[in-house]
Design a protein around this motif. Structure first.
Motif, PDB file in Angstrom:
ATOM      1  N   ARG A   1       0.825  -1.208   0.000  1.00 27.30           N
ATOM      2  CA  ARG A   1       0.000   0.000   0.000  1.00 27.30           C
ATOM      3  C   ARG A   1       0.869   1.272   0.000  1.00 27.30           C
ATOM      4  O   ARG A   1       0.464   2.323  -0.442  1.00 27.30           O
ATOM      5  N   SER A   2       2.044   1.157   0.572  1.00 31.23           N
ATOM      6  CA  SER A   2       2.905   2.334   0.649  1.00 31.23           C
ATOM      7  C   SER A   2       4.353   1.890   0.744  1.00 31.23           C
ATOM      8  O   SER A   2       4.659   0.848   1.313  1.00 31.23           O
ATOM      9  N   SER A   3       5.213   2.673   0.155  1.00 29.80           N
ATOM     10  CA  SER A   3       6.644   2.393   0.257  1.00 29.80           C
ATOM     11  C   SER A   3       7.384   3.716   0.324  1.00 29.80           C
ATOM     12  O   SER A   3       6.933   4.727  -0.234  1.00 29.80           O
ATOM     13  N   SER A   4       8.519   3.719   0.967  1.00 30.51           N
ATOM     14  CA  SER A   4       9.245   4.959   1.224  1.00 30.51           C
ATOM     15  C   SER A   4      10.041   5.403   0.007  1.00 30.51           C
ATOM     16  O   SER A   4      10.273   4.640  -0.933  1.00 30.51           O
ATOM     17  N   GLU A   5      10.475   6.653   0.057  1.00 24.23           N
ATOM     18  CA  GLU A   5      11.318   7.190  -1.010  1.00 24.23           C
ATOM     19  C   GLU A   5      12.639   6.440  -1.073  1.00 24.23           C
ATOM     20  O   GLU A   5      13.177   6.175  -2.162  1.00 24.23           O
ATOM     21  N   GLU A   6      13.138   6.085   0.095  1.00 26.46           N
ATOM     22  CA  GLU A   6      14.392   5.318   0.165  1.00 26.46           C
ATOM     23  C   GLU A   6      14.257   3.982  -0.569  1.00 26.46           C
ATOM     24  O   GLU A   6      15.165   3.548  -1.284  1.00 26.46           O
ATOM     25  N   MET A   7      13.086   3.352  -0.431  1.00 27.11           N
ATOM     26  CA  MET A   7      12.852   2.068  -1.089  1.00 27.11           C
ATOM     27  C   MET A   7      12.802   2.243  -2.608  1.00 27.11           C
ATOM     28  O   MET A   7      13.380   1.443  -3.349  1.00 27.11           O
ATOM     29  N   HIS A   8      12.134   3.302  -3.062  1.00 23.74           N
ATOM     30  CA  HIS A   8      12.055   3.564  -4.501  1.00 23.74           C
ATOM     31  C   HIS A   8      13.447   3.822  -5.077  1.00 23.74           C
ATOM     32  O   HIS A   8      13.770   3.363  -6.185  1.00 23.74           O
ATOM     33  N   GLN A   9      14.259   4.544  -4.327  1.00 22.62           N
ATOM     34  CA  GLN A   9      15.621   4.823  -4.787  1.00 22.62           C
ATOM     35  C   GLN A   9      16.440   3.538  -4.899  1.00 22.62           C
ATOM     36  O   GLN A   9      17.180   3.345  -5.870  1.00 22.62           O
ATOM     37  N   LEU A  10      16.294   2.669  -3.901  1.00 20.83           N
ATOM     38  CA  LEU A  10      17.025   1.393  -3.923  1.00 20.83           C
ATOM     39  C   LEU A  10      16.549   0.518  -5.076  1.00 20.83           C
ATOM     40  O   LEU A  10      17.349  -0.164  -5.732  1.00 20.83           O
ATOM     41  N   GLU A  11      15.237   0.522  -5.321  1.00 21.59           N
ATOM     42  CA  GLU A  11      14.694  -0.251  -6.444  1.00 21.59           C
ATOM     43  C   GLU A  11      15.306   0.217  -7.767  1.00 21.59           C
ATOM     44  O   GLU A  11      15.716  -0.602  -8.604  1.00 21.59           O
ATOM     45  N   LYS A  12      15.380   1.552  -7.926  1.00 18.14           N
ATOM     46  CA  LYS A  12      15.942   2.100  -9.169  1.00 18.14           C
ATOM     47  C   LYS A  12      17.427   1.751  -9.290  1.00 18.14           C
ATOM     48  O   LYS A  12      17.908   1.348 -10.359  1.00 18.14           O
ATOM     49  N   LEU A  13      18.162   1.893  -8.186  1.00 22.01           N
ATOM     50  CA  LEU A  13      19.590   1.563  -8.200  1.00 22.01           C
ATOM     51  C   LEU A  13      19.807   0.100  -8.581  1.00 22.01           C
ATOM     52  O   LEU A  13      20.690  -0.220  -9.378  1.00 22.01           O
ATOM     53  N   LEU A  14      18.985  -0.777  -8.006  1.00 23.46           N
ATOM     54  CA  LEU A  14      19.141  -2.203  -8.263  1.00 23.46           C
ATOM     55  C   LEU A  14      18.815  -2.532  -9.722  1.00 23.46           C
ATOM     56  O   LEU A  14      19.557  -3.272 -10.383  1.00 23.46           O
ATOM     57  N   ILE A  15      17.698  -1.987 -10.239  1.00 21.97           N
ATOM     58  CA  ILE A  15      17.305  -2.253 -11.631  1.00 21.97           C
ATOM     59  C   ILE A  15      18.375  -1.730 -12.598  1.00 21.97           C
ATOM     60  O   ILE A  15      18.771  -2.418 -13.546  1.00 21.97           O
ATOM     61  N   ASP A  16      18.865  -0.518 -12.327  1.00 23.36           N
ATOM     62  CA  ASP A  16      19.903   0.061 -13.200  1.00 23.36           C
ATOM     63  C   ASP A  16      21.173  -0.774 -13.174  1.00 23.36           C
ATOM     64  O   ASP A  16      21.799  -1.017 -14.220  1.00 23.36           O
ATOM     65  N   LYS A  17      21.552  -1.213 -11.984  1.00 22.01           N
ATOM     66  CA  LYS A  17      22.783  -1.997 -11.858  1.00 22.01           C
ATOM     67  C   LYS A  17      22.619  -3.368 -12.507  1.00 22.01           C
ATOM     68  O   LYS A  17      23.562  -3.898 -13.115  1.00 22.01           O
ATOM     69  N   CYS A  18      21.411  -3.952 -12.415  1.00 22.28           N
ATOM     70  CA  CYS A  18      21.152  -5.242 -13.076  1.00 22.28           C
ATOM     71  C   CYS A  18      21.238  -5.094 -14.594  1.00 22.28           C
ATOM     72  O   CYS A  18      21.776  -5.968 -15.288  1.00 22.28           O
ATOM     73  N   SER A  19      20.700  -3.981 -15.114  1.00 27.71           N
ATOM     74  CA  SER A  19      20.764  -3.731 -16.558  1.00 27.71           C
ATOM     75  C   SER A  19      22.218  -3.560 -17.000  1.00 27.71           C
ATOM     76  O   SER A  19      22.643  -4.089 -18.027  1.00 27.71           O
ATOM     77  N   GLU A  20      22.965  -2.813 -16.213  1.00 26.86           N
ATOM     78  CA  GLU A  20      24.394  -2.619 -16.499  1.00 26.86           C
ATOM     79  C   GLU A  20      25.137  -3.951 -16.474  1.00 26.86           C
ATOM     80  O   GLU A  20      25.979  -4.233 -17.331  1.00 26.86           O
ATOM     81  N   PHE A  21      24.774  -4.793 -15.496  1.00 24.66           N
ATOM     82  CA  PHE A  21      25.401  -6.109 -15.340  1.00 24.66           C
ATOM     83  C   PHE A  21      25.121  -6.983 -16.571  1.00 24.66           C
ATOM     84  O   PHE A  21      26.017  -7.642 -17.121  1.00 24.66           O
ATOM     85  N   THR A  22      23.861  -6.959 -17.024  1.00 22.42           N
ATOM     86  CA  THR A  22      23.472  -7.752 -18.198  1.00 22.42           C
ATOM     87  C   THR A  22      24.221  -7.288 -19.445  1.00 22.42           C
ATOM     88  O   THR A  22      24.722  -8.106 -20.234  1.00 22.42           O
ATOM     89  N   ALA A  23      24.288  -5.968 -19.619  1.00 23.62           N
ATOM     90  CA  ALA A  23      24.985  -5.418 -20.786  1.00 23.62           C
ATOM     91  C   ALA A  23      26.473  -5.757 -20.747  1.00 23.62           C
ATOM     92  O   ALA A  23      27.094  -6.078 -21.775  1.00 23.62           O
ATOM     93  N   PHE A  24      27.037  -5.703 -19.563  1.00 22.98           N
ATOM     94  CA  PHE A  24      28.450  -6.003 -19.364  1.00 22.98           C
ATOM     95  C   PHE A  24      28.757  -7.453 -19.756  1.00 22.98           C
ATOM     96  O   PHE A  24      29.705  -7.736 -20.508  1.00 22.98           O
ATOM     97  N   THR A  25      27.951  -8.380 -19.234  1.00 26.86           N
ATOM     98  CA  THR A  25      28.206  -9.800 -19.524  1.00 26.86           C
ATOM     99  C   THR A  25      27.950 -10.123 -20.998  1.00 26.86           C
ATOM    100  O   THR A  25      28.576 -11.020 -21.557  1.00 26.86           O
ATOM    101  N   GLU A  26      27.031  -9.359 -21.626  1.00 27.20           N
ATOM    102  CA  GLU A  26      26.783  -9.575 -23.058  1.00 27.20           C
ATOM    103  C   GLU A  26      28.035  -9.219 -23.871  1.00 27.20           C
ATOM    104  O   GLU A  26      28.392  -9.918 -24.835  1.00 27.20           O
ATOM    105  N   ARG A  27      28.700  -8.115 -23.486  1.00 28.04           N
ATOM    106  CA  ARG A  27      29.943  -7.731 -24.176  1.00 28.04           C
ATOM    107  C   ARG A  27      31.022  -8.794 -23.976  1.00 28.04           C
ATOM    108  O   ARG A  27      31.794  -9.081 -24.881  1.00 28.04           O
ATOM    109  N   CYS A  28      31.017  -9.388 -22.762  1.00 28.43           N
ATOM    110  CA  CYS A  28      32.007 -10.436 -22.474  1.00 28.43           C
ATOM    111  C   CYS A  28      31.802 -11.657 -23.374  1.00 28.43           C
ATOM    112  O   CYS A  28      32.757 -12.275 -23.839  1.00 28.43           O
ATOM    113  N   VAL A  29      30.535 -11.997 -23.605  1.00 29.66           N
ATOM    114  CA  VAL A  29      30.220 -13.151 -24.451  1.00 29.66           C
ATOM    115  C   VAL A  29      30.688 -12.899 -25.884  1.00 29.66           C
ATOM    116  O   VAL A  29      31.162 -13.809 -26.579  1.00 29.66           O
TER     117      VAL A  29
END
Length: 531
Positions: A125-153
Motif C-alpha cells: 500500500r505504501s513504500s518509502s522514497e528510500e525504497m524507490h531509490q534502492l529499487e531504481k539503483l538495483l534495476i539500473d545496476k542489473c541492466s548494467e550487469f546484463t549489458a556487461f556480460t553480453e559484451r564479455c560473451v
C-alpha cells in the motif's frame, strides 16, 4: 533439549540467504518454483514492461496465492531466495570463466529482480522514497550487469576477458549489496506495518491476522526474528498478552514470542517489558486454557535453553523461578496430550541446568513421582523427545542424595533400563539424535545414582550390566555414538565397583580395568563380529 523451535541455523552472507526454507519434496518444490520461472521468461519477452490495466481491474493480476499479506510475503521471500541462489551460482560460473552461462544467468536475475519489484509494488500500500531509490539503483545496476556480460560473451580476446573479469566481479558484488539492502528494507517495512496493526487495532480478527503473518515470518529464520525484535515485535506481543479482550489470541501470540526469543535482540526486548513477570502471571492463572499455559511453557523453554549464550535475562527469571516451576510441574501432571507434556517438561529440563536450587524445588514438589507416572502413560509420553526431557531432569536431579529413594519408589530404575534400549522407529535424523540423548542420559543417571548401594543393587537385578556391555561393544546398538559409549563405560565401571560379580573376566579386563580412554579406543575400533 528437543522441543519445537530448537535449532535455528543460518549461514549464507546475504540476509535472504540466511532465511530458513522448509524442506519439501523436490517435485513439489519444482512445481512451486515453475510459476516464478515462467514469469521470468515472460518478462524477458515483454522487456520487463508491465501490462497497463485499469485500477479497478488490478486485483485480477494478483497471483492466486496472494490473498493475504502473509502469502504475498511468502512469494516475495521465495523470489528473493531464487535471486540469492542465482547470484551465488553466477559467482561460481564466473570463477570458471563460463561466460555464456554467466550471461544467461545474469539475464534471468535481471528479470527476477524486476518481477519481484513489480509484484511487491502490486500488493504494498505504501513504500518509502528510500525504497524507490534502492529499487531504481538495483534495476539500473542489473541492466548494467546484463549489458556487461553480453559484451564479455561477444569478446574472444582472452586478455580482454581477464581484464573485464574484475569489473564483472565488482558489478556482481554491487548487485548483491543493493539486493540485500532492498530486501532488508522491504522486510523491515512489512514488519513495521504488522506491528502497527497489532498496536492500533481493537479488532480480534485483524489482530489475529497480523499475529499469524508475524509468526509466519519468524519461521523464515533468525535474521527475520532479529528484524521483528528490533521493530518492537516483542513489546507489541506482550501488550496483547496483558489485555483480557485478546485472551483467545494468547496461544498464537505466545507461540510467536517463543520464535522471536531465539535471538538475542528478542531476549533484550523481553527483559525490557518485564516479560518473565507476564509469563509467570499467565502460568499461575488457572482461568487460562491449557493451550495458553502450554505456549507460555514453550516461551520459558526457549528463553532458558542451555544452548543460548546470552543470559542477562536470567536474574529476573530467578526471582520468579519458584512460581514458574510449581506451575510447570502442575502442567506436566494435568497434561491432556503429549505435546503439552513435552513443552512443560522441556521448560523444566532447561531450568534444572540453572542451579541445584531448581532441583531441590522439584524434589519438594514431588516432581519425580509425577514425571515417572507420566512415563507409564504412552498417550502422554509418546516420543523420544518427551523421554529426553524426563531423563534430562532425572540426570540433573540425581546429584541430590535424596533423589535416589524417589526414583526407586517410582520404579525409575526400570524406566532407565528401558531407556537404554531407546531406538528410532522412523529413522528420522532428529529422532535418532533424540534416541542417542536418551541412551546417554539414562547411562549418566545410572552412573550418578549407583553411588547408592540400593540403586546399584536394583540396577544389577534388572540386568543393566549386560545391556551396558552390549552398548559398549556394539556400535550399531548405540548408533555409533561416542557420547553414549563414554556414558555407558562410566556407568559400567560404577556398577562394577558395587557388584564385581556381575561381569565376566574378559569384560572386566577390557571395559573396566584399563583407563577409560583405553577402553573407549578399544570399543570405537571394535567390529561387530566381536560382539
Amino acid at each position: 533439549m528437543a522441543f519445537k523451535g530448537e535449532d535455528h541455523l543460518d549461514s549464507l552472507p546475504l540476509p535472504v540467504q540466511r532465511m530458513h526454507l522448509i524442506q519439501v519434496d523436490s517435485v513439489q518444490r519444482w512445481m512451486e518454483d515453475l510459476k516464478l520461472m515462467t514469469d521470468c521468461e515472460c518478462m524477458c519477452i515483454l522487456q520487463s514492461k508491465p501490462i497497463s490495466i485499469e485500477k479497478d481491474e488490478q486485483n485480477e493480476l494478483i497471483l492466486s496465492s496472494q490473498h493475504s499479506t502473509c502469502n504475498n510475503l511468502q512469494l516475495l521471500l521465495k523470489r528473493a531466495w531464487i535471486i540469492s541462489t542465482e547470484l551465488t551460482r553466477i559467482a561460481q560460473k564466473l570463477e570458471k570463466n563460463r561466460w555464456q552461462r554467466v550471461h544467461s544467468m545474469t539475464v534471468r536475475v535481471n528479470c527476477h529482480v524486476r518481477s519481484m519489484i513489480n509484484e511487491y509494488n502490486t500488493f504494498t500500500r505504501s513504500s518509502s522514497e528510500e525504497m524507490h531509490q534502492l529499487e531504481k539503483l538495483l534495476i539500473d545496476k542489473c541492466s548494467e550487469f546484463t549489458a556487461f556480460t553480453e559484451r564479455c560473451v561477444q569478446t574472444e580476446d582472452e586478455q580482454m576477458l581477464r581484464s573485464m573479469k574484475s569489473c564483472v566481479n565488482e558489478t556482481l558484488t554491487t548487485v548483491a549489496q543493493y539486493f540485500g539492502q532492498l530486501i532488508e528494507l522491504v522486510l523491515t517495512h512489512e514488519a513495521q506495518n504488522l506491528m502497527r496493526q497489532i498496536d492500533l487495532s481493537d479488532s480480534v480478527y485483524i489482530t489475529e491476522l497480523a499475529i499469524n503473518s508475524l509468526f509466519s515470518l519468524t519461521q523464515e529464520g533468525a535474521h527475520l526474528c532479529r528484524i521483528i525484535a528490533k521493530e518492537g515485535g516483542v513489546v507489541a506481543l506482550f501488550k496483547i498478552c496483558r489485555q483480557d479482550c485478546f485472551r483467545c489470541l494468547y496461544p498464537q501470540t505466545l507461540r510467536t514470542l517463543a520464535s522471536i526469543c531465539c535471538v538475542e535482540e528478542g531476549m533484550h526486548q523481553l527483559e525490557k517489558v518485564d516479560g518473565i513477570l507476564c509469563l509467570t502471571d499467565i502460568l499461575t492463572d488457572n482461568t487460562h486454557s491449557e493451550a495458553t499455559h502450554a505456549e507460555a511453557a514453550a516461551v520459558i523453554a526457549q528463553i532458558t535453553s542451555p544452548h543460548l549464550t546470552f543470559t542477562q535475562h536470567l536474574s529476573s527469571f530467578l526471582e520468579n523461578m519458584e512460581e514458574i516451576v510449581t506451575a510447570l510441574v502442575k502442567l506436566c501432571q494435568e497434561a491432556s496430550s503429549g505435546e503439552v507434556f513435552l513443552l512443560a517438561s522441556a521448560a523444566l529440563a532447561n531450568i534444572t541446568f540453572f542451579d541445584t536450587m531448581a532441583c531441590e524445588m522439584l524434589l519438594q514438589l514431588n516432581a519425580m513421582k509425577i514425571l515417572l507416572a507420566a512415563c507409564s502413560d504412552k498417550r502422554i509420553v509418546d516420543t523420544p523427545y518427551s523421554r529426553d526431557q524426563v531423563v534430562t531432569i532425572m540426570a540433573n536431579m540425581s546429584v541430590l542424595d535424596q533423589c535416589a529413594s524417589e526414583i526407586i519408589q517410582g520404579n525409575g530404575i526400570q524406566l532407565l533400563m528401558e531407556m537404554l534400549f531407546e531406538k528410532s522407529s522412523s529413522g528420522n535424523t532428529a529422532e535418532v539424535a533424540a534416541c542417542e540423548r536418551v541412551q546417554q542420559k539414562s547411562a549418566v543417571t545410572l552412573a550418578r545414582l549407583s553411588r547408592d548401594p540400593e540403586v546399584a543393587d536394583a540396577a544389577v537385578k534388572l540386568s543393566c550390566i549386560p545391556r551396558l556391555i552390549k552398548l559398549c561393544r556394539s556400535p550399531t546398538e548405540r548408533n555409533n555414538s561416542d557420547s553414549v559409549l563414554v556414558a555407558c563405560l562410566a556407568a559400567l565401571r560404577r556398577l562394577a565397583v558395587m557388584s564385581p560379580d556381575g561381569l565376566e573376566d574378559s569384560d572386566f579386563q577390557q571395559l573396566v580395568k584399563p583407563r577409560l580412554v583405553d577402553s573407549f579406543l578399544l570399543c570405537t575400533n571394535m567390529e561387530e563380529s566381536f560382539v
